[in-house]
Motif scaffolding. Structure first.
Motif, short mmCIF file in Angstrom:
data_model
loop_
_atom_site.label_atom_id
_atom_site.label_comp_id
_atom_site.label_asym_id
_atom_site.label_seq_id
_atom_site.Cartn_x
_atom_site.Cartn_y
_atom_site.Cartn_z
N PRO A 3 0.73 -1.29 0.01
CA PRO A 3 -0.19 -0.14 0.03
C PRO A 3 0.72 1.56 -0.01
O PRO A 3 0.72 2.15 -0.55
CB PRO A 3 -0.89 -0.17 1.16
N LEU A 4 1.95 1.38 0.64
CA LEU A 4 2.83 2.68 0.98
C LEU A 4 4.09 2.04 0.82
O LEU A 4 4.38 0.65 1.39
CB LEU A 4 2.82 3.30 2.14
N PRO A 5 5.31 2.70 0.37
CA PRO A 5 6.41 2.30 0.13
C PRO A 5 6.94 2.29 1.79
O PRO A 5 6.48 2.87 2.69
CB PRO A 5 7.22 3.44 -0.25
N GLY A 6 7.81 1.33 1.94
CA GLY A 6 8.43 1.01 3.27
C GLY A 6 7.93 -0.34 3.93
O GLY A 6 8.30 -0.98 5.08
N ALA A 7 6.63 -1.04 3.34
CA ALA A 7 5.99 -1.97 3.92
C ALA A 7 7.21 -3.20 4.33
O ALA A 7 7.06 -3.98 5.19
CB ALA A 7 4.76 -2.62 3.24
#
Length: 78
Positions: A3-7
């Motif tokens: 969903p978002l960068p960094g998962a």
């Protein structure tokens, strides 16, 4: 896809909590955000006493997958 960068960097429950709340900010405002913020808090309360590292990683993986599904559901709404 996350969903978002960094998962992929989420390794602890605190990191997961922060990550999911950041995802919530991208959802439509109002009842939708409130619902998912409440669901995140409740889930963390339910799993607060979990101490098995393998189970914690399973929960993190599933939570990120669920966040991905929710984000895709509301992708074009805002």
């Amino acid at each position: 896809m996350s969903p978002l960068p960094g998962a992929e960097l989420v390794r602890s429950s605190v990191q997961l909590y922060r990550y999911l709340l950041r995802c919530c900010r991208r959802l439509p405002r109002g009842p939708v955000q409130q619902h998912y913020r409440h669901a995140i808090r409740q889930s963390f309360k339910v799993h607060a006493d979990e101490d098995d590292p393998e189970r914690i990683q399973q929960i993190i993986k599933r939570a990120i997958e669920d966040a991905d599904w929710v984000m895709n559901k509301y992708k074009n709404q805002k």
